[in-house]
Motif scaffolding. Structure first.
Motif, PDB file in Angstrom:
ATOM      1  N   ALA A 433      45.202 -55.614 -35.432  1.00  0.00           N
ATOM      2  CA  ALA A 433      46.399 -56.110 -36.358  1.00  0.00           C
ATOM      3  C   ALA A 433      46.764 -54.889 -37.360  1.00  0.00           C
ATOM      4  N   LEU A 434      45.754 -54.123 -37.709  1.00  0.00           N
ATOM      5  CA  LEU A 434      46.195 -53.133 -38.768  1.00  0.00           C
ATOM      6  C   LEU A 434      46.795 -52.046 -38.029  1.00  0.00           C
ATOM      7  N   SER A 435      46.510 -51.545 -36.755  1.00  0.00           N
ATOM      8  CA  SER A 435      47.312 -50.575 -36.030  1.00  0.00           C
ATOM      9  C   SER A 435      48.585 -50.722 -36.035  1.00  0.00           C
ATOM     10  N   ALA A 436      49.058 -52.124 -35.972  1.00  0.00           N
ATOM     11  CA  ALA A 436      50.591 -52.565 -35.662  1.00  0.00           C
ATOM     12  C   ALA A 436      51.208 -52.507 -37.049  1.00  0.00           C
ATOM     13  N   GLU A 437      50.590 -52.725 -38.105  1.00  0.00           N
ATOM     14  CA  GLU A 437      51.161 -52.897 -39.535  1.00  0.00           C
ATOM     15  C   GLU A 437      50.916 -51.649 -40.240  1.00  0.00           C
ATOM     16  N   TYR A 438      49.869 -50.617 -40.005  1.00  0.00           N
ATOM     17  CA  TYR A 438      49.613 -49.315 -40.718  1.00  0.00           C
ATOM     18  C   TYR A 438      49.445 -48.358 -39.611  1.00  0.00           C
ATOM     19  N   PRO A 439      50.573 -48.069 -38.682  1.00  0.00           N
ATOM     20  CA  PRO A 439      50.112 -46.907 -37.858  1.00  0.00           C
ATOM     21  C   PRO A 439      50.011 -45.761 -38.473  1.00  0.00           C
ATOM     22  N   GLU A 440      50.194 -45.240 -39.570  1.00  0.00           N
ATOM     23  CA  GLU A 440      50.015 -44.105 -40.345  1.00  0.00           C
ATOM     24  C   GLU A 440      48.434 -43.694 -40.657  1.00  0.00           C
ATOM     25  N   THR A 441      47.691 -45.043 -40.610  1.00  0.00           N
ATOM     26  CA  THR A 441      46.141 -45.066 -40.929  1.00  0.00           C
ATOM     27  C   THR A 441      45.454 -45.254 -39.700  1.00  0.00           C
ATOM     28  N   ASP A 442      44.174 -44.488 -39.524  1.00  0.00           N
ATOM     29  CA  ASP A 442      43.406 -44.619 -38.292  1.00  0.00           C
ATOM     30  C   ASP A 442      42.180 -45.426 -38.852  1.00  0.00           C
ATOM     31  N   PHE A 443      42.093 -46.629 -38.326  1.00  0.00           N
ATOM     32  CA  PHE A 443      40.797 -47.564 -38.644  1.00  0.00           C
ATOM     33  C   PHE A 443      39.719 -47.335 -37.539  1.00  0.00           C
ATOM     34  N   ALA A 444      39.904 -46.274 -36.627  1.00  0.00           N
ATOM     35  CA  ALA A 444      38.694 -46.196 -35.537  1.00  0.00           C
ATOM     36  C   ALA A 444      37.510 -45.373 -36.467  1.00  0.00           C
ATOM     37  N   ARG A 445      36.518 -45.481 -35.826  1.00  0.00           N
ATOM     38  CA  ARG A 445      35.245 -44.898 -36.078  1.00  0.00           C
ATOM     39  C   ARG A 445      35.272 -43.356 -35.852  1.00  0.00           C
ATOM     40  N   PRO A 446      35.097 -42.581 -37.032  1.00  0.00           N
ATOM     41  CA  PRO A 446      35.456 -41.190 -36.893  1.00  0.00           C
ATOM     42  C   PRO A 446      34.217 -40.377 -36.009  1.00  0.00           C
ATOM     43  N   PRO A 447      34.460 -39.574 -35.405  1.00  0.00           N
ATOM     44  CA  PRO A 447      33.257 -38.809 -34.526  1.00  0.00           C
ATOM     45  C   PRO A 447      31.901 -38.805 -35.264  1.00  0.00           C
ATOM     46  N   PRO A 448      30.825 -38.791 -34.602  1.00  0.00           N
ATOM     47  CA  PRO A 448      29.456 -38.992 -35.243  1.00  0.00           C
ATOM     48  C   PRO A 448      29.283 -37.555 -35.955  1.00  0.00           C
ATOM     49  N   GLU A 449      30.002 -36.236 -35.369  1.00  0.00           N
ATOM     50  CA  GLU A 449      29.539 -35.054 -36.083  1.00  0.00           C
ATOM     51  C   GLU A 449      30.419 -34.972 -37.438  1.00  0.00           C
TER      52      GLU A 449
END
Length: 574
Positions: A433-449
Motif C-alpha cells: 500500500a505504501l509503495s503506491a502512496e509514497y513512491p519516494e520512500t523505500d520501506f524495504a529492509r535495508p541490506p544487512p551490511e
C-alpha cells in the motif's frame, strides 16, 4: 596452599602464528610452574604474581571442545609514523568451569567483554590488551576456565572511512539545509502548520533558502500552503481528509476502543496503511495545537490513530504531547487500550542472540520477573565522590497487562511452535500500500551490511562489534523482524551518552530507548486508561531519532506487529 596463598595460575600459551594472525590460549590452571623465568617460561612476580607466560607454541589438547561463548570485534588502527590505517579482527572464545550453569555463560561473557573494552582503561597496544584479559580472568571472573584469542590483520583495502561514534552525533552542530531537511521539519510539525519564520528561528537557516526549498516541495506535491503564510504536509490521500473545526459526533457502534499514538510522520503513515475502511479528520486551529485522527478497523476492533505534533526534549514539546493525548482520550471516551507505536533504539547483547536487539527488530514493553514496570524514564543522574552512579527515575506499569499477554503468546507461538509469522503478512500488506502512496520512500529492509554495531572506547575511538549468530533453531527468524519483550527506557540524562545509556539499560533491564514519552503515559494514566503498551521498531542503537535508512522499515515493522497483536485480541464485548 602454595606460597602467598595462590592456588591457581593464569597461563598464556601461544597456539599458532601466520603472516597475518596470532592465536593465544589463556587458561586457569593449578599452580604447577614455580621456577623463575627462563627462555621458555616467564613467571610473573609482584603485582603480576599468578601470571605465567609460555613463550613456546604448544598444541591445545582440549581444542576439540567447541567454545561455549564467543565475541568478535574490529579495532581501527593508525600507524603514528606512516598514518596508514588498518583494521584488526579480534575474536574471543570462552570456556567455563563445570560449576557455572549454562544459562549464566552469555551474561558472564558479555560482562567480561564490557569490562575489557571499558573506555576509561581500554588497552591501546597488543601487550596491554593481553595483560588486561589475564588480569580480568584472574581477579574478576573465576568462572571462566579458558579464553582463546585470535588476532587477525585484515586487508588494508577493506578499511572504510572512520565511522562516527554515536556520541559524535550530538555535538549540536546545525544541520545543513536541504530539501530533505525542510520536508522533515514540515513532517515533524504535522498536523500543525509551520511558517517560514518558525523554521528559520528553530534551525538558523536563511529565509531565502527555506522559501526556495518550500517552493520546490510544493511543486512536487509534498507540502501545501495554508493561511497566515504557513505550510503543512500534503497527505497522499488528501481527498479522503476532512478539515474540521470540531470533531463530528461518531455513532456509538463506530466509536474506537483502541488508540494508537505516533510521533513521527513515517510512523503515522505506516500504521494508517494497515487500517481498513479508514477516514481521516484534521481538527485545524489557527491558535494552539491542531489534531489529526484516522479512524477505521483492524480485525474486529475500531481504531483511532493520531500523530503528536512534536516530541522533543523541551518542556513545551512534552507538555504539548501530553495535551494532545488528553484531548484524544477526551474526544474518544470508549478507548480502553492505548498503544504508543513507532521508532526506538535497540539495546544490543554482544554474546546472546536471543537477547540481542538489532535494527529492524520490534520491542514490546513488558515487565520482567524482577522489574515490575514496562517503561522507565530517567529524570536525573547523580554521581558521588566514589564515582557511584545513581539514576532518579519514574516507572510506569499498566494495571491491566492484556496487551503484553497477547504479545507474549504470539512470540511464544512463533518461536516455540513454529507457526508462520503473522506480522510478516501485515508487513507485506502495508509495504504494498505504501509503495503506491509514497513512491519516494523505500520501506524495504535495508541490506544487512548497513547494520553496524559500534562501541565507544574513548573520547573519539570506537570498535565495531560483530552481531551474535543464531543457533539452528533461530535460523527461520534471520532477516525478519524479531519480537522482544522487555522494558523501554528514556531520558535525556542518559539517552545521548553511550556509557550512561549502557549502564542504565543494564540496571533497568531495558531492551530499547525512545525519545521521552513519559508525559504521554502520564496523560494515559491520568485519564484512567488501565491498559497500554509501547511498541518500538528499532531504527538505531540510541533512541530511534537518528535519521537512518532503517527508519521507514522499522516503523512499518512496529505497525505490523501492532496489527498482529490487535488481531489476536478478543473481539470487543460491545
Amino acid at each position: 596452599m602454595t606460597a602467598n596463598g595462590i592456588t591457581e595460575q593464569i597461563v598464556m600459551t601461544p597456539k599458532g602464528k601466520t603472516a597475518n594472525s596470532t592465536t593465544l590460549m589463556i587458561e586457569r590452571k593449578p599452580v604447577v610452574i614455580k621456577e623463575a623465568a627462563n627462555d621458555k617460561v616467564h613467571v610473573g612476580g609482584g603485582d603480576h604474581q599468578g601470571i605465567v607466560i609460555n613463550k613456546v607454541i604448544t598444541e591445545d589438547i582440549d581444542n576439540i571442545t567447541v567454545a561455549q561463548q564467543s565475541v568478535q570485534f574490529r579495532v581501527f588502527l593508525v600507524n603514528a609514523q606512516t598514518e596508514i590505517r588498518t583494521q584488526e579482527s579480534r575474536t574471543l572464545k570462552f570456556w567455563f568451569k563445570p560449576s557455572c550453569p549454562a544459562f549464566e555463560h552469555p551474561s558472564a561473557a558479555q560482562n567480561f567483554f564490557r569490562d575489557l573494552v571499558a573506555p576509561q582503561d581500554f588497552p591501546r597496544d597488543y601487550v596491554g590488551f593481553i595483560k588486561k584479559i589475564m588480569k580480568l580472568m584472574q581477579h574478576n571472573y573465576p568462572v571462566i576456565r579458558k579464553i582463546e584469542i585470535e588476532l587477525k590483520q585484515l586487508d588494508q583495502s577493506s578499511v572504510p572511512a572512520r565511522p562516527l561514534s554515536t556520541d559524535e552525533t550530538i555535538l549540536n552542530k546545525p544541520a545543513e539545509i536541504s530539501e530533505k531537511k525542510v520536508l522533515e521539519v514540515i513532517e515533524s510539525a504535522y498536523p500543525n502548520p509551520i511558517t517560514i519564520m518558525d523554521i528559520v528561528r528553530s534551525h538558523g537557516w536563511l529565509e531565502e533558502s527555506v522559501a526556495e526549498y518550500l517552493s520546490t516541495l510544493q511543486t512536487k506535491g509534498f507540502v501545501k500552503a495554508m493561511e497566515h503564510d504557513s505550510f503543512t504536509r500534503m497527505v497522499q490521500d488528501e481527498k479522503q481528509i476532512q478539515i474540521v473545526k470540531q470533531m463530528p459526533s461518531i455513532a456509538s457502534k463506530k466509536q474506537p476502543t483502541i488508540a494508537i499514538i505516533t510521533a513521527q510522520y513515517c510512523e503515522k503513515v505506516a500504521v494508517d496503511a494497515l487500517i481498513e475502511n479508514k477516514e481521516t479528520f484534521v481538527r485545524y486551529t489557527t491558535v494552539g495545537e491542531s489534531n489529526v485522527y484516522t479512524l477505521g478497523n483492524i480485525g474486529t476492533h475500531r481504531i483511532v490513530c493520531t500523530k503528536l505534533p512534536s516530541v522533543g526534549h523541551t518542556r513545551e514539546a512534552m507538555t504539548a504531547a501530553g495535551n494532545t493525548t488528553t484531548r484524544l482520550l477526551g474526544t474518544f471516551q470508549k478507548v480502553d487500550y492505548v498503544l504508543l507505536v513507532g521508532l526506538g533504539g535497540g539495546v544490543p547483547h554482544y554474546t546472546d542472540y536471543n537477547k540481542h536487539v538489532r535494527l529492524g527488530d520490534v520491542v514490546v514493553s513488558h515487565p520482567t520477573d524482577d522489574k515490575r514496570y514496562v517503561y522507565t524514564y530517567c529524570d536525573n543522574v547523580r554521581t558521588d565522590d566514589n564515582s557511584h552512579v545513581e539514576f532518579e527515575c519514574k516507572e510506569f506499569c499498566p494495571p491491566n497487562l492484556e496487551i503484553q499477554n497477547v504479545a507474549a503468546k504470539l512470540k511464544q507461538q512463533v518461536e516455540l511452535n513454529g507457526i508462520s509469522i503473522p506480522w510478516l503478512k501485515y508487513f507485506d500488506e502495508g509495504r504494498k500500500a505504501l509503495s503506491a502512496e509514497y513512491p519516494e520512500t523505500d520501506f524495504a529492509r535495508p541490506p544487512p551490511e548497513s547494520d553496524k554495531l559500534y562501541m565507544c572506547v574513548g573520547e573519539r575511538d570506537i570498535i565495531e562489534v560483530a552481531h551474535p549468530q543464531p543457533s539452528d533453531s533461530n535460523n527461520n527468524l534471520e532477516g525478519v523482524p524479531r519480537v522482544h519483550l522487555g522494558p523501554v527506557a528514556s531520558g535525556r540524562a542518559v539517552s545521548r551518552h553511550e556509557q550512561l545509556r549502557q549502564l542504565f539499560a543494564l540496571q533497568s533491564a531495558a531492551l530499547a530507548f525512545d525519545s521521552e514519552f513519559d508525559s504521554v503515559i502520564d496523560s494515559v494514566r491520568g485519564n484512567c486508561r488501565d491498559s497500554f503498551a509501547l511498541v518500538r521498531g528499532i531504527a538505531d542503537y540510541r533512541d530511534g531519532t537518528k535519521k537512518s535508512e532503517w527508519q521507514s522499515y522499522a516503523a512499518l515493522a512496529a505497525a505490523a506487529v501492532v496489527k498482529a497483536i490487535i488481531c489476536a485480541m478478543d473481539p470487543p464485548s460491545d
